[in-house]
Design an enzyme around this catalytic site. Structure first.
Site, short mmCIF file in Angstrom:
data_model
loop_
_atom_site.label_atom_id
_atom_site.label_comp_id
_atom_site.label_asym_id
_atom_site.label_seq_id
_atom_site.Cartn_x
_atom_site.Cartn_y
_atom_site.Cartn_z
N ILE A 1 0.82 -1.20 0.00
CA ILE A 1 0.00 0.00 0.00
C ILE A 1 0.86 1.26 0.00
CG2 ILE A 1 -1.66 1.35 1.35
CD1 ILE A 1 -2.91 -1.34 2.22
N ASP B 1 13.55 2.28 11.16
CA ASP B 1 12.63 1.41 11.88
C ASP B 1 11.63 2.30 12.61
OD1 ASP B 1 11.33 -0.39 13.55
OD2 ASP B 1 13.15 -1.47 14.10
N ARG C 1 3.43 11.75 15.72
CA ARG C 1 3.92 12.79 16.62
C ARG C 1 4.99 13.64 15.95
NH1 ARG C 1 7.31 11.47 22.06
NH2 ARG C 1 8.80 10.90 20.41
N TYR D 1 -2.54 -7.94 16.15
CA TYR D 1 -2.79 -7.06 15.00
C TYR D 1 -4.07 -6.26 15.20
CZ TYR D 1 -3.89 -5.72 10.18
OH TYR D 1 -4.22 -5.01 9.03
N LYS E 1 -4.58 -2.21 15.71
CA LYS E 1 -5.38 -1.40 14.78
C LYS E 1 -6.51 -0.66 15.50
CE LYS E 1 -3.02 -2.32 11.09
NZ LYS E 1 -2.18 -1.27 10.47
N THR F 1 -1.20 -7.95 -0.89
CA THR F 1 0.10 -7.29 -0.80
C THR F 1 1.16 -8.36 -0.53
OG1 THR F 1 0.11 -6.97 1.60
CG2 THR F 1 -1.08 -5.33 0.27
#
Length: 262
Positions: free
Chosen positions: A18, A66, A127, A169, A173, A204
């Site tokens: 993506i 990272d 941030r 996961y 999210k 993907t």
């Protein structure tokens, strides 16, 4: 008003999937500069080569970093600003799937790896970009100081079947949704828009084998459109969120899931 975009776009996870497709879509629609961040240098270099060949007038900076590391994120943003002068668009799409057993069988190490990347990484990038956008001139009207999109998931607003093994996961999210909405309210008056993108399963490099192995068959059976989303469809949705077309949209979760959560 159109989906034309201007300025510099900072995109994480842009070595593939993506993030990579979003970079191409923004270049097609007027972006001047692309700052591409990924942990995989080889993929980044490949992405840069493709983009510079196709869009020779677009400046491209690649940054191996990272997103879990605060210093790496801050240094990347500083490098972007030093070269391009600012950041008008940011898309935080770096993430991992982290398939695991159910919640009570999950290891702390696996939990931390997924949370550090998919949750803390998004927050660190958000941030750093917000702090930079606050320093920039408000362009007024429908442009403001900038637009940010955090990649969430349809599993950020719903819960998958436990047998899919997506506990860390999904937890991350859901947190991305809160990170997005909280910051959107905090910075709306400053001319900074922050939204979340919530796709269904997309084919993907991260998901391809799982799709092939049938991990998502049940999910796709429950999707009215009966198929995965395409990279182009998700990138186009992100384009809408960062363009002036969505200038009155902030704190939203744009769901592109073929009707799965309708």
């Amino acid at each position: 008003m159109s989906t034309r975009v201007t300025g510099t776009a900072f995109i994480t996870g842009s070595g593939s999937g993506i993030g990579q497709k979003t970079a191409s879509t923004l270049a097609q629609n007027g972006i001047s500069n692309l700052a591409l961040l990924d942990i995989n240098t080889v993929r980044l270099e490949s992405t840069r080569n493709v983009l510079t060949a196709r869009f020779p007038n677009v400046g491209v900076e690649i940054l191996t970093a990272d997103v879990r590391d605060e210093a790496s994120v801050e240094a990347a943003v500083q490098k972007i600003v030093a070269r391009f002068g600012g950041i008008e668009i940011a898309v935080h799409s770096a993430g991992i799937s982290g398939k695991t057993p159910d919640s009570d069988e999950n290891s702390l190490a696996n939990w931390q790896k997924v949370i550090d990347t998919n949750q803390t990484g998004v927050w660190l990038c958000q941030r750093a970009v917000v702090r930079q956008m606050q320093k920039q001139e408000d362009r007024g009207g429908r442009l403001g100081r900038g637009a940010i999109v955090n990649l969430s998931s349809m599993f950020g607003i719903s819960v998958p079947p436990p047998e899919m093994g997506l506990f860390p996961y999904t937890s991350a999210k859901h947190a991305v949704e809160a990170i997005t909405k909280y910051a959107a309210k905090a910075h709306a008056a400053e001319g900074i828009r922050i939204n979340a993108m919530c796709p269904n399963v997309v084919d993907t490099p991260m998901t391809h084998n799982a799709i092939k192995d049938g991990l998502f068959d049940k999910t796709l059976d429950q999707t009215p459109m009966g198929r995965c989303g395409t990279l182009e469809e998700i990138a186009d949705s992100i384009l809408y969120l960062v363009s002036p077309m969505s200038s009155y949209v902030t704190g939203a979760s744009l769901v592109a899931d073929g009707g799965r959560t309708a």
